[in-house]
Design an enzyme around this catalytic site. Structure first.
Site, mmCIF file in Angstrom:
data_model
loop_
_atom_site.group_PDB
_atom_site.id
_atom_site.type_symbol
_atom_site.label_atom_id
_atom_site.label_comp_id
_atom_site.label_asym_id
_atom_site.label_seq_id
_atom_site.Cartn_x
_atom_site.Cartn_y
_atom_site.Cartn_z
ATOM 1 C CB VAL A 179 -10.724 -7.283 -2.888
ATOM 2 C CG1 VAL A 179 -10.480 -5.776 -2.765
ATOM 3 C CG2 VAL A 179 -11.090 -7.679 -4.310
ATOM 4 C CE LYS A 180 -3.419 -7.791 3.100
ATOM 5 N NZ LYS A 180 -1.956 -7.827 2.951
#
Ligand code: E4P
Length: 217
Positions: free
Chosen positions: A82-83
């Site tokens: 997850v960015k």
């Protein structure tokens, strides 16, 4: 050094993946726009193709919403990272999401202090943007060097993911400094194979070979 490919174009990822050049993939909202694809659909397709981490970026600005988006993105596949952006809320989301066992890539990092905070928040990857610093006449490589020193001083396990790589020199310098990963557009990775002396040498070998009148096949 691990190679991540900075694109959401599945055909380009597949070509490099077949060569064993792809240790992971990074995407962002601009790359999703460029692909013209639905984020959930294209991210699933990439995550099935590649065994390493595939970064998918949240678009919310508050920690709670980033966490909710991050959980949804992480459900796409087991190799999703997850960015989240390097804001105070992004750091909060990083702490919660890594605490739940998800990989988190903290992006839009432009200072060593930001990278220090991301490591303290448990980030799996920190993404310093080299090219965008160069764009404003700063040296992006100084930042990679500073982060390497700080992380090594204290034994932080957060991986330095050199991002916004625009040239083959960026790639080489990041490797020399010891960035753990670089993410680069497919065209930059392919350009790393080029050298004018290789072309010139090949041309003269071909000319001499023609004069022998021989064939291998
Ligand atoms: C990486 O995660 C970033 O999305 C990317 O490297 C940004 O590159 P750019 O500055 O060339 O857009």
């Amino acid at each position: 050094m691990k190679f991540f490919v900075d694109t959401a174009e599945t055909d380009q990822i597949a070509e490099l993946n077949d060569l064993g050049m792809v240790d992971g993939v990074t995407t962002n909202p601009s790359l999703i726009l460029k692909s013209g694809r639905d984020i959930l659909e294209v991210t699933r397709e990439i995550a099935e193709m590649v065994s390493g981490p595939v970064s998918a970026e949240v678009v919310a600005l508050t920690a709670d919403e980033m966490i909710a988006e991050g959980r949804k993105l992480a459900q796409i596949a087991g190799n999703i990272a997850v960015k989240v952006p390097l804001t105070w809320d992004g750091l909060k989301a990083c702490k919660v999401l890594t605490g739940e066992g998800y990989m988190v890539n903290v992006t839009l990092c432009f200072s060593a202090n930001q990278a220090l905070l991301a490591a303290k928040a448990g980030a799996t990857f920190i993404s310093p943007f080299i090219g965008r610093l160069d764009d404003i006449n700063l040296d992006g490589m100084d930042l990679i060097e500073d982060i390497r020193t700080i992380y090594d001083n204290y034994g932080f396990e957060t991986q330095i993911l050199a991002a916004s790589i625009r040239t083959v020199n960026h790639a080489c310098q990041a490797a020399l400094i010891g960035a753990d990963v670089m993410t680069a557009p497919p065209a930059v990775i392919k350009k790393m194979a080029e050298h004018p002396l290789t072309n010139a040498g090949l041309e003269s070998f071909m000319a001499d070979w023609a004069k022998t009148g021989q064939k291998i096949l």
